[in-house]
Design an enzyme around this catalytic site. Sequence first.
Site, mmCIF file in Angstrom:
data_model
loop_
_atom_site.group_PDB
_atom_site.id
_atom_site.type_symbol
_atom_site.label_atom_id
_atom_site.label_comp_id
_atom_site.label_asym_id
_atom_site.label_seq_id
_atom_site.Cartn_x
_atom_site.Cartn_y
_atom_site.Cartn_z
ATOM 1 N N ARG A 1 0.844 -1.216 0.000
ATOM 2 C CA ARG A 1 0.000 0.000 0.000
ATOM 3 C C ARG A 1 0.870 1.254 0.000
ATOM 4 O O ARG A 1 0.584 2.237 -0.655
ATOM 5 C CB ARG A 1 -0.948 0.007 1.207
ATOM 6 N N TYR B 1 -16.069 16.456 -15.750
ATOM 7 C CA TYR B 1 -16.586 15.082 -15.784
ATOM 8 C C TYR B 1 -17.610 14.894 -14.655
ATOM 9 O O TYR B 1 -17.375 15.327 -13.520
ATOM 10 C CB TYR B 1 -15.415 14.096 -15.657
ATOM 11 N N ASP C 1 -6.799 18.229 -14.863
ATOM 12 C CA ASP C 1 -7.185 16.873 -15.228
ATOM 13 C C ASP C 1 -6.866 16.717 -16.719
ATOM 14 O O ASP C 1 -7.521 17.306 -17.573
ATOM 15 C CB ASP C 1 -8.687 16.681 -14.953
ATOM 16 N N LYS D 1 -8.034 5.515 -19.223
ATOM 17 C CA LYS D 1 -8.333 5.986 -20.570
ATOM 18 C C LYS D 1 -7.123 5.802 -21.502
ATOM 19 O O LYS D 1 -6.651 4.700 -21.642
ATOM 20 C CB LYS D 1 -8.818 7.435 -20.489
HETATM 21 C C1 LIG Z 1 -11.941 13.689 -17.217
HETATM 22 C C2 LIG Z 1 -12.097 12.533 -16.276
HETATM 23 N N1 LIG Z 1 -11.526 12.605 -15.059
HETATM 24 C C3 LIG Z 1 -11.640 11.593 -14.173
HETATM 25 C C4 LIG Z 1 -12.360 10.449 -14.473
HETATM 26 C C5 LIG Z 1 -12.510 9.353 -13.456
HETATM 27 O O1 LIG Z 1 -11.720 8.257 -13.790
HETATM 28 P P1 LIG Z 1 -12.024 6.740 -13.363
HETATM 29 O O2 LIG Z 1 -13.257 6.319 -14.077
HETATM 30 O O3 LIG Z 1 -10.794 6.008 -13.764
HETATM 31 O O4 LIG Z 1 -12.239 6.720 -11.882
HETATM 32 C C6 LIG Z 1 -12.949 10.340 -15.737
HETATM 33 C C7 LIG Z 1 -13.735 9.149 -16.086
HETATM 34 O O5 LIG Z 1 -14.396 9.097 -17.109
HETATM 35 C C8 LIG Z 1 -12.819 11.412 -16.659
HETATM 36 O O6 LIG Z 1 -13.386 11.371 -17.876
#
Ligand SMILES: Cc1ncc(COP(=O)(O)O)c(C=O)c1O
Length: 404
Positions: A49, A101, A174, A199
């Site tokens: 961890r 998001y 992000d 992604k």
């Molecule tokens: C721009 C963005 N940030 C964060 C996330 C969250 O990621 P996760 O689904 O891996 O938890 C997503 C998920 O679609 C996203 O599109």
Amino acid sequence: MGHLNQETVVTRFGVNCDDNHGAVIPPLYLSSNFAFPKFAEKGKYDYTRSGNPTRDQLAGALAAAEGGTGAVITGSGMAAVHLATQLLQAGDVLIAPPDCYGGCHRLLSAAARKSQFEVQWVPLWETEAAVKQISTIKPRMVWIETPSNPLLRITDIEAIAEAAHAVGALVVVDNTFLSPAGQNPLALGADIVLHSTTKYINGHSDVVGGAVICSDAELLEELAWWGNCLGLTGSPFDSFQTLRGLRTLAVRYRQHQENALQVAQALHDNSLVGKVYFPGLKDHPGHEIAAKQQRGFGAMISFELAGSYSEIPVFLNALKLFTLAESLGGVESLVAHPATMTHAAMSAEDQATAGISSQLLRLSVGIEHVDDLLADLANGFAAVQQSRLESVPSAISVPRKVAC
Ligand SMILES: Cc1ncc(COP(=O)(O)O)c(C=O)c1O
């Protein structure tokens, strides 16, 4: 990422660095714990961890790709979002864009409801007004998502970072929608860059993961402390898979982008399409800033289907290559309906504020042959045309009642 020399790639991506057996691809350390060499003296690793060699290899590679000092690898993108917000405390103000998001919107709103910090939603893509608001509000943190999900709005990272730093705020970007292959926010003034590695970075839709990367060593230490304390760190197996994905990111990304440009143009030229949201199109309001701060325009496209809501399933049902699914950034093409899928966690009012209409569809353009992708979309539009013809009463139909 595009600027890494071969030596850096080899050392950072872990290739050919196994001293035990000369394995070209590094081994996967699944072990949850590590032996102490001596009483009261721990080695580099003690418990997975808090630290793990495979996860560290991914952290090093991602830090190099983003030009940071280090990274904390998390179990999901949302864990990365949660981790970054640990730098805030009660009373702090976080400025975030209203169209981020849906999951981020939900997390930030929920934390604000519990008074962990305060959130002010500011349209950061409107640079001049946003700069003024930042200097008035004096936040502790500014949260940027550019291009934004799902409307592909572009925020000028340099301008917003400058305004934020002037009032002592931290800047988080992000970078999920572009990956380090498409944009490096730390070089543009951000303090922290985060990813859903689920992604483009992993790229094969078989891992859920995240990463928080920063340039400042003290900030990194604080984030790593919270990552361990809260148990947010990612698994060794997922790290191994993600590192494997990262090795081919640059090549995949080139193909994603090439395909997306053609798909966007085809949508733009289609009379059954209302608005197309893609920063690579010259009429996109963020086109120039995107061209300045990104390498290419990414491979996410949103568009509104001109017509009625009932035609959305007609279009979707006719698609074979574009799978109706959430997520994005994998080698395969996906289509999503943000209002009922990725952004369903937002209230109808919040969706309207963000500009998410019920006619909006979002494409994650994959690396298939572009002709196949264009043909698949054409089938979808043909099905919509056909349904319109079928629903219009025939002009030559015989009237039921004939006047006598
Ligand atoms: C721009 C963005 N940030 C964060 C996330 C969250 O990621 P996760 O689904 O891996 O938890 C997503 C998920 O679609 C996203 O599109």
